[in-house]
Write a protein that holds these residues in place. Structure first.
Motif, PDB file in Angstrom:
ATOM      1  N   PHE A  64       0.831  -1.201   0.000  1.00  9.90           N
ATOM      2  CA  PHE A  64       0.000   0.000   0.000  1.00  9.90           C
ATOM      3  C   PHE A  64       0.867   1.252   0.000  1.00  9.90           C
ATOM      4  O   PHE A  64       1.766   1.406   0.812  1.00  9.90           O
ATOM      5  CB  PHE A  64      -0.911   0.036   1.235  1.00  9.90           C
ATOM      6  CG  PHE A  64      -1.966  -1.028   1.269  1.00  9.90           C
ATOM      7  CD1 PHE A  64      -2.463  -1.581   0.103  1.00  9.90           C
ATOM      8  CD2 PHE A  64      -2.478  -1.469   2.478  1.00  9.90           C
ATOM      9  CE1 PHE A  64      -3.440  -2.566   0.124  1.00  9.90           C
ATOM     10  CE2 PHE A  64      -3.454  -2.451   2.527  1.00  9.90           C
ATOM     11  CZ  PHE A  64      -3.936  -3.007   1.346  1.00  9.90           C
ATOM     12  N   LEU A  69      -3.278   3.870   1.513  1.00 10.79           N
ATOM     13  CA  LEU A  69      -3.540   3.620   2.925  1.00 10.79           C
ATOM     14  C   LEU A  69      -4.547   4.629   3.473  1.00 10.79           C
ATOM     15  O   LEU A  69      -5.457   4.274   4.233  1.00 10.79           O
ATOM     16  CB  LEU A  69      -2.227   3.695   3.707  1.00 10.79           C
ATOM     17  CG  LEU A  69      -2.188   3.042   5.094  1.00 10.79           C
ATOM     18  CD1 LEU A  69      -2.567   1.568   5.007  1.00 10.79           C
ATOM     19  CD2 LEU A  69      -0.806   3.189   5.699  1.00 10.79           C
ATOM     20  N   SER A 107      -1.284   1.380  10.364  1.00 14.49           N
ATOM     21  CA  SER A 107      -1.631   2.717   9.875  1.00 14.49           C
ATOM     22  C   SER A 107      -1.332   3.803  10.898  1.00 14.49           C
ATOM     23  O   SER A 107      -1.014   4.926  10.523  1.00 14.49           O
ATOM     24  CB  SER A 107      -3.111   2.767   9.482  1.00 14.49           C
ATOM     25  OG  SER A 107      -3.951   2.509  10.598  1.00 14.49           O
TER      26      SER A 107
END
Length: 269
Positions: A64, A69, A107
């Motif tokens: 990603f 993301l 994240s």
């Protein structure tokens, strides 16, 4: 495409992993006694499907880009982490096996540039464990085994850094606390509350909620414990508080939690 394939993997696992399926249904029967058998089966199957989707997303995580993301997982109040961390006492991130917890931890580091030391339970397969940890650490987070974490945790905390851990795993039978969780006492680690109260570490809880389009929404919550003292009753009350936040979250979307785990394997003596 990834979601549909993950659902298929989860559905297949639901039917072939009989022991896990029965465990999930048993747990759900205690947790939601008013639901019908078909309703419980639907939640259980959804729980397996969630794991299938989570697994495929985990394999894709390192690919990603930042832009991707940010499209996949969105935080309503990410500034809570930055503001809390800026206070200088570090921060303790708590979550559970809900939604995609791996993507959540991944994240946070990517969005805030605040690397966290994640306390994990090692996989029984050393190769799988190494591969999984390579994904977890690819954005700057660090990993430490829960079986050898004491010294590392103290070091991280005293430096005012970030700790992350999942608080829905079965704790010890004789050294930890039994907290009521979905109508049954569940052995729960007391170290979270002990460390928070001893070192005045702020606690932030977060859960990734999967939306209809396959993306995730996260709303962070800071646990207030300013009224508690660093003693046994304070530790007990703070543990009750973070368990209650987890339970309330699961009740909103029960299919996003991992019901097939033996969360209640220990009995209160």
């Amino acid at each position: 495409m990834r979601d549909k394939l993950g659902e298929c993997i989860g559905t297949f696992s639901y039917f072939i992993l009989k022991k896990r399926r029965l465990q999930a249904l048993e747990n759900l029967t205690y947790a939601f006694p008013d639901l019908s058998r078909s309703e419980l089966q639907k939640i259980a199957k959804g729980s397996f499907q969630n794991l299938g989707i989570t697994f495929l997303e985990l394999l894709a995580m390192k690919k990603f880009t930042d832009a991707e993301l940010h499209k996949i997982i969105k935080y309503e109040n990410i500034e809570l982490i930055n503001d809390t961390y800026a206070e200088g006492n570090g921060v303790m991130f708590l979550s559970g096996h809900y939604g995609n917890w791996e993507l959540l931890a991944y994240s946070v580091g990517a969005f805030t540039n605040i690397p966290a030391t994640i306390i994990v339970k090692p996989q029984s397969n050393s190769f799988a464990d190494a591969v999984l940890n390579s994904y977890r650490t690819s954005r700057g987070n660090k990993i430490v085994s829960m079986y050898s974490a004491a010294r590392t945790i103290i070091s991280v905390i005293t430096k005012g850094e970030a700790i992350a851990l999942l608080v829905d795993q079965a704790a010890t039978e004789d050294k930890d606390l039994f907290i009521n969780f979905f109508n049954r006492p569940a052995s729960t680690y007391k170290v979270v509350a002990e460390l928070a109260l001893r070192f005045h570490i702020p606690i932030i809880m977060g859960f990734s909620v999967r939306l209809a389009d396959g993306t995730y929404s996260v709303k962070l919550k800071k646990i207030n414990y300013s009224d508690l003292k660093n003693n046994k009753s304070g530790v007990l009350e703070l543990t009750h508080r973070h368990v209650k936040v987890l339970e309330d979250m699961i009740k909103q979307r029960p299919e996003l939690w991992a019901w097939m785990h033996r969360r209640w394997k220990h009995r209160k003596k």
